[in-house]
Design an enzyme around this catalytic site. Sequence first.
Site, PDB file in Angstrom:
ATOM      1  N   CYS A 177       0.821  -1.212   0.000  1.00 41.31           N
ATOM      2  CA  CYS A 177       0.000   0.000   0.000  1.00 41.31           C
ATOM      3  C   CYS A 177       0.856   1.263   0.000  1.00 41.31           C
ATOM      4  O   CYS A 177       1.464   1.612   1.024  1.00 41.31           O
ATOM      5  CB  CYS A 177      -0.912  -0.028   1.224  1.00 41.31           C
ATOM      6  SG  CYS A 177      -1.877   1.473   1.417  1.00 41.31           S
ATOM      7  N   CYS A 198      -0.493   4.151   2.270  1.00 38.40           N
ATOM      8  CA  CYS A 198      -0.279   3.900   3.706  1.00 38.40           C
ATOM      9  C   CYS A 198       1.188   4.118   4.078  1.00 38.40           C
ATOM     10  O   CYS A 198       1.495   4.728   5.097  1.00 38.40           O
ATOM     11  CB  CYS A 198      -0.628   2.460   4.094  1.00 38.40           C
ATOM     12  SG  CYS A 198      -2.088   1.786   3.336  1.00 38.40           S
ATOM     13  N   ASP A 199       2.099   3.589   3.268  1.00 36.16           N
ATOM     14  CA  ASP A 199       3.499   3.502   3.700  1.00 36.16           C
ATOM     15  C   ASP A 199       4.468   4.393   2.916  1.00 36.16           C
ATOM     16  O   ASP A 199       5.597   4.602   3.370  1.00 36.16           O
ATOM     17  CB  ASP A 199       3.968   2.041   3.600  1.00 36.16           C
ATOM     18  CG  ASP A 199       3.157   1.143   4.518  1.00 36.16           C
ATOM     19  OD1 ASP A 199       2.809   1.602   5.621  1.00 36.16           O
ATOM     20  OD2 ASP A 199       2.849   0.001   4.134  1.00 36.16           O
TER      21      ASP A 199
END
Length: 307
Positions: A135, A138-139
């Site tokens: 992701c 997200c990261d």
Amino acid sequence: MKKGDYDLVIIGGGPAGLTAGLYAARARLNVIMIEKVVPGGQVLVTDLVENYPGFPEGIGGAELVQKITEQVKKFELNIENNEVVSVDLSEQVKKIQLGDRIITTDTIIIATGASPTKLNIPGEDNFYGKGVSFCATCDGPFFKDRILAAIGGGDTAVQESIFLTRFAKKVYIIHRRDQLRANKTLQERAFANEKIEFVWDSVVTSIEGSSDVEKISIKNIKTGETKQLGVDGCFVWVGIQPNTDFLKDTVALDELGFVIVDKNMQTSVSGVYAAGDARDTPLRQITTAVGDAAIAVSSAEHYISKI
Ligand code: NAP
């Protein structure tokens, strides 16, 4: 005639499930949507959606989900946070085993979508959350000025790699062929992006490091040559697999586990429909998922009026 607790149970809350909910709630069906985590599905972690009509500048995945959810709530769709463990479709009134109880229903729309496929190579599990990710939204921000590897050649790999270049100083896209599967617009953008370097005809054989990811081993499948690349993170985007395990032996699935439907989105069981990424479809987009959902609800309404 015996009736279920609900006219319709929608399983899954991505774009297909939410759209089914919108149509069903507007049709005043006695409907509930069961979502395991939070509504939105894979779109939630998509940085920018550029191919959903009505948003000329594109729209963030999370923002699009928020708008659809608001729209659905306006029509008072009943959404429950729960997990569907299994279904029993052997009788006209269908049983759905939730985490804490059984509910019954006349019709079901399966809209459970799909999840990222894993590579199943050494290091992938060990370094998950320590440099290995599925992701970018997200990261990605954790990798400012770092070097990253992205594995895959489809829309997800290319689109998300472009997003990663906002943070990383370099992104290697490692693809097993010498041509991308991603759409041409994304390809053009990636080729023009100075931070992206392609590693063609290559597969990643292991992900290594001490506490966090430090390097990956790569094999060129044409020449057999192997080498190591120093990277701080490794994003895996090698396709998706359907979230249909809970359906085992109830409806017909294709060899990959996607639900087989007819043109009315009906599965092999009367009154049970599928929509979106979980079904066998030639195209997996938000546009196709929402279209499937509208057809599925219309089919469910016909079925309900018939019984
Ligand atoms: P995908 O289209 O199935 O692409 C998967 C990629 O991973 C392919 O390039 C494939 O290589 C490669 N791959 C598969 N298994 C591999 C392995 N074991 N080792 C190395 N590489 C491997 O999956 P996706 O990109 O996740 O997209 C999923 C669906 O969502 C698609 O229908 C896509 O169009 C859609 N999507 C659309 C958008 C958009 O419209 N902007 C954005 C994201 C996703 P090969 O090419 O050699 O098969």
